[in-house]
Every structure is written in C-alpha cells, then in structure tokens.
Design an enzyme around this catalytic site. Structure first.
Site, PDB file in Angstrom:
ATOM      1  N   ARG A  51       0.867  -1.116   0.028  1.00  0.00           N
ATOM      2  CA  ARG A  51      -0.023   0.113   0.012  1.00  0.00           C
ATOM      3  C   ARG A  51       0.833   1.365  -0.054  1.00  0.00           C
ATOM      4  O   ARG A  51       0.497   2.040  -0.912  1.00  0.00           O
ATOM      5  CB  ARG A  51      -0.835   0.075   1.047  1.00  0.00           C
ATOM      6  N   THR A  52       1.642   1.483   0.876  1.00  0.00           N
ATOM      7  CA  THR A  52       2.384   2.808   0.969  1.00  0.00           C
ATOM      8  C   THR A  52       3.322   3.129  -0.193  1.00  0.00           C
ATOM      9  O   THR A  52       3.066   4.205  -0.865  1.00  0.00           O
ATOM     10  CB  THR A  52       3.269   2.656   2.294  1.00  0.00           C
ATOM     11  N   LYS A  80      25.227  -3.580  -1.159  1.00  0.00           N
ATOM     12  CA  LYS A  80      26.673  -3.598  -1.104  1.00  0.00           C
ATOM     13  C   LYS A  80      27.497  -2.867   0.062  1.00  0.00           C
ATOM     14  O   LYS A  80      28.669  -2.539   0.073  1.00  0.00           O
ATOM     15  CB  LYS A  80      27.178  -2.918  -2.310  1.00  0.00           C
ATOM     16  N   ARG A 101      10.997   3.856   3.368  1.00  0.00           N
ATOM     17  CA  ARG A 101      10.958   2.981   4.440  1.00  0.00           C
ATOM     18  C   ARG A 101      11.906   2.043   4.868  1.00  0.00           C
ATOM     19  O   ARG A 101      12.728   1.659   3.893  1.00  0.00           O
ATOM     20  CB  ARG A 101       9.624   2.066   3.926  1.00  0.00           C
ATOM     21  N   HIS A 129       4.937   5.790  11.614  1.00  0.00           N
ATOM     22  CA  HIS A 129       4.271   5.595   9.955  1.00  0.00           C
ATOM     23  C   HIS A 129       3.550   6.806   9.762  1.00  0.00           C
ATOM     24  O   HIS A 129       2.301   6.714   9.851  1.00  0.00           O
ATOM     25  CB  HIS A 129       3.691   4.413   9.954  1.00  0.00           C
TER      26      HIS A 129
HETATM   27  N1   CP Z   1      -0.387  -0.071   5.721  1.00  0.00           N
HETATM   28  C1   CP Z   1       0.777  -0.255   5.195  1.00  0.00           C
HETATM   29  O1   CP Z   1       2.035   0.318   5.709  1.00  0.00           O
HETATM   30  O2   CP Z   1       0.927  -1.343   4.322  1.00  0.00           O
HETATM   31  P1   CP Z   1       2.219  -1.786   3.456  1.00  0.00           P
HETATM   32  O3   CP Z   1       2.972  -2.593   4.449  1.00  0.00           O
HETATM   33  O4   CP Z   1       1.566  -2.719   2.415  1.00  0.00           O
HETATM   34  O5   CP Z   1       2.902  -0.525   2.798  1.00  0.00           O
END
Ligand code: CP
Length: 307
Positions: A51-52, A80, A101, A129
């Site tokens: 999703r993100t 590396k 991320r 998040h």
């Molecule tokens: N909600 C969320 O962070 O989903 P993903 O891990 O799929 O990005």
C-alpha cells in the site's frame, strides 16, 4: 524545506490543511491531474510494502509527475554496504521528493539530515508511520465526521505497531479522545508512549486483554496484525498471533456506527466474514491513502492549489 518524519512535524492546523486538500482532491481529482508535471518522486523502500509504496507512486502519477526508486534493500546498493546518508545525497540530484521505508528506527531522520529534497518517513521499524496516520485521520474525518469526542480501541500488537504509535501521537491533540488499549501482556504499548504521550497529555486510557468486554463502548476499533518480522523468536509469534480475531460474533457487541479500521496487510486478525459489514472500512481506508499522499506531496513541494 520540510520533512515528515513524525506526525508531530505538522501542527494541528497544518494537518487539517492537508486533510482539507485531500478532500478537495477527492471531490475533483481531474483538477489536479497536471499540478506536478515535470516533478519526480523517489520511493526508497528497504522493507516490503504494497500500500504505502504503490499509493505514493499512484499519488505522484495522478498529479502528473513521475516516479523512480527501489522496492527492496537487496535491489539497491545497500546490499553492497552503502549508507542511507550517501544514498540520499545521490537521490537528491535524481528526484524532487522522496518517501523512505526502513527497518531501522530513525533511518529517515538520518536521511533528512543529509537530504536536499523533502524526505517522507514511510515507516521506520516499530517507531512511526506518519503517512498511515494521515490516511487514518482522513478516513475517520470522512466516515465518522469528526476527529474529536471519540473512544478509540487499539487492538493487537501495540508494542511494535508503528501505525498505532503514530496514531496515538496524532489523536491526543484533539478534544476528548479516550483510548482502550487491547493487547496481551507481551505486546502492551511501550512505556514511553504511556508516559510521554498519554500521561503527559492527560489523556484517558485503559489497558485490557479481552476484546469482547470493551466492544460496546468503542466508536472506532483499530485492528493491527501481530508482526512476525518484529519477533526475535518464532515460538513467541506463534503463541501470540491468534489471540485477537475479530469475527461477526464479536461485531454483535459493537455499536451500529462503530467503524473497524486496519492499516493492512491483515493475516487472520479480522475474519473475512467481517468484510461485508458496512462498519468494516479498511479497504476504503487504503483508498484514502492515495488522496492524502497526493495532498502531502503537493504540500511539501509547495505546489499551488489549482482554481
Ligand atoms: N499499511 C501499510 O503500511 O501497508 P504496506 O506495508 O503494504 O505498505
């Protein structure tokens, strides 16, 4: 130049402005189709995501911009041994904005220190998040009609769940929010959230271990997955993973207008039979993630709202 590392990087007014912009985008998405022409978003994902990452990419494409990036540490020069600091110095010449991320808490903050472009934390370890929180707030505001006067149940992995930590940080700034924290002993909310966020802001909360008992009092139930990837041993994960499963029998105890949210992915903590209940809004929530990320990209790039 502004980075978004924590939900607290926005004031309540700035947050409300982003949510209002997202609502305007929902009302007339075509109006925004070219506002980011010529701009590039880099998605630097050192940890898996559906999703993100894809909603960030969809957001930039919807705004008329372009995307580049990597979806795993293995497919980048991190494999590396390249540092986050060196990577972001380089990406700063390739893109106008980036979403990162990383499994290590604080990595996006390090990136922000060395970056010449806005850095958005797309999830760092068990820490924060913030764009999931923006998604959650937009969902609650639109479907519940308010961000105040709410009793919010947070259920599952409250220890490692960064979505929960970020959401608590954001919601304590609104009037009359009460939390019901539902978890096993081993996955209780970390002490720093209890002391520095809940107690420090004089927010009412209670910690319980039986979901059914508290269902009738909730306006929102935020379910979370027990995260296999955060456990050091498989035995603990297996013991804890199925403790809370939301099914229609438990939904019988809930108010008619209680909403069920989940950041997704789910494993089995929400039975699929719940998906057809109108109170289950987690797929709508994922859809809102695109609009709010469009609003965030525009805000950080200081793109004018079209007439
Ligand atoms: N909600 C969320 O962070 O989903 P993903 O891990 O799929 O990005």
């Amino acid at each position: 130049m502004k980075h978004i590392i924590s939900p607290l990087d926005f004031s309540v007014k700035e947050l409300d402005d982003v949510l209002c912009l997202a609502e305007d985008i929902i009302a007339d998405p075509k109006k925004y189709a070219n506002v980011c022409n010529g701009k590039k978003l880099a998605t630097l994902f050192y940890e898996p995501s559906t999703r993100t990452r894809l909603s960030f990419e969809a957001a930039m494409l919807n705004l008329g911009g372009n995307i580049l990036g990597f979806s795993s540490a293995d497919s980048s020069s991190a494999a590396k041994g390249e540092s986050v600091a060196d990577t972001i110095r380089v990406i700063s010449s390739y893109a106008d904005i980036c979403a990162m991320r990383h499994p290590k808490e604080g990595a996006p903050m390090v990136a922000a220190k060395y970056s010449r472009i806005p850095v958005i934390n797309a999830g760092d370890g068990g820490h924060n998040h913030p764009t999931q929180t923006l998604t959650d707030l937009l969902t609650i505001k639109n479907l519940k009609g308010r961000l105040n006067n709410l009793t919010v149940g947070l259920c599952g992995d409250l220890k490692f769940g960064r979505t929960v930590h970020s959401l608590i940080n954001a919601l304590v700034r609104y009037e009359n929010i009460k939390f019901v924290l539902i978890s096993p002993e081993e996955l209780k909310i970390p002490a720093y959230i209890r002391e520095e966020v809940l107690d420090a802001n004089h927010v009412e909360y209670k910690e319980v271990s039986v979901l059914e008992d508290v269902m009738p009092e909730l306006d929102l139930l935020y379910m979370t997955r027990v995260q296999k990837e955060r456990f050091f041993n498989e035995e603990d994960y297996v013991r804890l993973k199925d403790l809370f499963i939301l099914d229609m029998a438990k939904m019988e105890y809930a108010k008619d207008d209680m909403l069920v949210l989940h950041p997704l992915p789910r494993v089995n903590e929400i039975s699929t039979e719940v998906d057809n209940d109108p109170r289950a809004v987690y797929f709508k929530q994922a859809e809102y993630g695109v609009y709010v990320r469009m609003a965030l990209i525009m805000t950080l790039l200081e793109v004018e709202k079209p007439c």
